[in-house]
Design an enzyme around this catalytic site. Structure first.
Site, mmCIF file in Angstrom:
data_model
loop_
_atom_site.group_PDB
_atom_site.id
_atom_site.type_symbol
_atom_site.label_atom_id
_atom_site.label_comp_id
_atom_site.label_asym_id
_atom_site.label_seq_id
_atom_site.Cartn_x
_atom_site.Cartn_y
_atom_site.Cartn_z
ATOM 1 N N HIS A 187 8.127 -6.988 1.485
ATOM 2 C CA HIS A 187 6.837 -7.337 1.928
ATOM 3 C C HIS A 187 6.890 -7.046 3.569
ATOM 4 O O HIS A 187 5.874 -6.430 3.984
ATOM 5 C CB HIS A 187 6.682 -8.893 1.866
ATOM 6 C CG HIS A 187 5.779 -9.579 2.731
ATOM 7 N ND1 HIS A 187 5.588 -9.747 4.016
ATOM 8 C CD2 HIS A 187 4.382 -10.061 2.388
ATOM 9 C CE1 HIS A 187 4.722 -10.147 4.725
ATOM 10 N NE2 HIS A 187 3.845 -10.651 3.602
ATOM 11 N N GLU A 191 4.359 -4.347 5.505
ATOM 12 C CA GLU A 191 3.707 -4.930 6.636
ATOM 13 C C GLU A 191 4.222 -3.699 7.806
ATOM 14 O O GLU A 191 2.864 -3.537 8.557
ATOM 15 C CB GLU A 191 4.400 -6.313 7.144
ATOM 16 C CG GLU A 191 3.820 -7.104 8.431
ATOM 17 C CD GLU A 191 4.567 -8.169 8.649
ATOM 18 O OE1 GLU A 191 4.615 -9.155 7.615
ATOM 19 O OE2 GLU A 191 5.121 -8.386 9.851
#
Ligand code: NAP
Length: 480
Positions: A187, A191
């Protein structure tokens, strides 16, 4: 001390404090503890009215205040401090208790800790938490690993404090031992890629159109009403609209252009190298931050390296088309970065036996976390259509996106190269896209080279088996 608390939080810096308040606001009795008591005292003094807190000065009292099976959330500095807290906790706990590490642990540490605590009959739940301090307080995206038994007890509590999107909590069981922290790591890698791509779009609009930060803010705000709708586009529009109170200049223009990192992008890339998964979007984003911080190299290059770049000259009637091309290139590059990240999750899931449901990961990233975005629904839908989808990009919705955008993407990457604008994210994503869709790659020549200098062998397109050519001899071929 009566054992009444339904959950405990130890480590009450910004994240732990807000997580404890989130639990309390949802009606849980929360035991709270911090290595130094001042943070515990200030939490209760400042927010004691928000719910029921049971404050303890010692770890022993903290543990004694918890109902059995005890559920202890550790929210301290990742690394050695987490091990120190675990070492202090373990002798105080009993079989069946659940220790939750909600910090940003590196997933191999989580795998090790889970095994160590399992030997004591304890459940260890390495949990990714995204959303920063605001998310921790109002509803983060939560990615718990560990045993399914521990999730049966803990899951409902975590789901109740997580962000909710369309009535669905942004929390689900991820997989055994390190799976939760792994998914949180990817994740964060995504990002990095998302932020880099937005920054490249900004740079192209700035240089290509000579647009001001305020004008680009308006363009981003407009984009945020369509496919690109996301927290990161929204805050980018916000940042670009901000004026520096000291100088009166656009805020972005007074910020030093050296991006820092805490290391999760680096972990993601290191792991991708181990697994052999090409995550070029995340890797280029990580390296772009490194390049921005390469101060001596940049100082040696500025004004010295020849550019031979064309000057921008976009006619007024072509500006809207250029902006739309940048938008399409951004969306296509972003899809590539996500597709690559989901490939990495699939590879690790197979390697570690986690059985991660990729569609569910996209679902729990829709709210609470930094990469929350409208198009995550599209990813969930793609994996609902085919849970074993070998390539996210090849899902029908995403091939449609590429159909709409690939022409624009090529124009933008070509323009960036011609005009000397660095676009490592856009360019490498397009190269990946062309690589993965190529019927035949020049890897054939690489295999032949390897066989030539190292007798590394090759396979043939027309026959099964492994072969070697006697390059320095009579060039006869041997089947091995
Ligand atoms: P932090 O600055 O990472 O850590 C400070 C906390 O750790 C304090 O409570 C401190 O206690 C405690 N601590 C440090 N060393 C310790 C030791 N040896 N033994 C016991 N406690 C120790 O705090 P944070 O920013 O709130 O982050 C907590 C965790 O959440 C980290 O793992 C972080 O990576 C992760 N995280 C942070 C964010 C974010 O946006 N900040 C987002 C997601 C995840 P004292 O008060 O006694 O010093």
């Amino acid at each position: 001390m009566s054992a009444t608390a339904q959950i405990g939080v130890t480590g009450l810096a910004v994240m732990g404090r807000n997580l404890a308040r989130n639990f309390a606001r949802r009606g849980y009795t929360v035991a709270v503890h911090n290595r130094s008591y001042a943070k515990t005292a200030s939490l209760v003094a400042d927010h004691g009215t928000e719910g029921t807190f049971v404050a303890s000065e010692s770890m022993a009292d903290f543990v004694a205040s918890l109902a059995v099976p005890r559920k202890v959330v550790i929210m301290v500095k990742a690394g050695g401090p987490t091990d120190a807290v675990i070492a202090e906790l373990v002798p105080l706990l009993a079989a069946g208790d659940i220790v939750i590490d909600a910090g940003n642990a590196h997933f191999p540490d989580t795998i090790r800790r889970e095994a160590e605590l399992a030997a004591h009959g304890l459940h260890f739940v390495g949990t990714g938490v995204s959303g920063g301090e605001e998310g921790a307080l109002n509803g983060p995206s939560i990615m718990p690993g560990g045993s399914p038994e521990s999730y049966a007890v803990l899951g409902p509590i975590l789901e109740s404090i997580a962000a909710q999107v369309d009535g669905v909590p942004c929390c689900t069981y991820v997989g055994a031992n390190g799976a939760g922290h792994f998914v949180k790591m990817v994740h964060n890698g995504i990002e990095y890629a998302d932020m880099q791509l937005i920054a490249e779009a900004y740079d192209l609009l700035r240089l290509g159109l000579g647009a001001t930060a305020a004008q680009i803010s308006e363009i981003f705000a407009q984009w945020n009403t369509g496919d690109l709708e996301s927290f990161l586009i929204e805050i980018s529009a916000d940042v670009l609209a901000h004026t520096d109170p000291v100088t009166g200049a656009a805020f972005v223009d007074v910020v030093l252009d050296q991006a820092e990192q805490k290391g999760t992008g680096r972990w993601t890339v290191q792991n991708a190298l181990d697994l052999g998964v090409p995550i070029t979007g995340i890797a280029e984003a990580t390296f772009a931050r490194a390049l921005s911080g390469s101060v001596p190299q940049r100082a040696a290059a500025v004004g010295v390296l020849p550019a031979h770049a064309a000057a921008w000259d976009i006619a007024p009637e072509d500006r809207a088309a250029f902006i739309e091309d940048v938008r399409l290139a951004l969306y296509a590059s972003k899809v590539v970065a996500y597709s690559q990240g989901f490939d990495q999750i699939a590879a690790a899931s197979a390697e570690f036996g986690w059985d991660v449901d990729r569609g569910a990961m996209a679902r729990i990233w829709r709210g609470g976390c930094i990469i929350r975005a409208r198009f995550l629904n599209r990813i969930t839908e793609a994996y609902e259509r085919d849970a074993h989808l070998p390539l996210l990009l090849a899902d029908a919705y995403f091939t449609g996106v590429m159909d709409d955008g690939v022409g624009a993407w090529r124009r933008i990457v070509a323009a960036a190269a011609l005009h000397g604008v660095p676009t490592p994210g856009f360019s490498s994503s397009l190269s990946y896209y062309d690589g993965v869709r190529a019927e035949r790659l020049p890897a054939a020549l690489i295999q032949a080279q390897r066989d030539f200098f190292g007798a590394h062998t090759y396979r043939r397109v027309d026959r099964a088996g492994t072969f070697h050519t006697e390059w320095t001899g009579d060039r006869s071929e041997t089947a091995l």
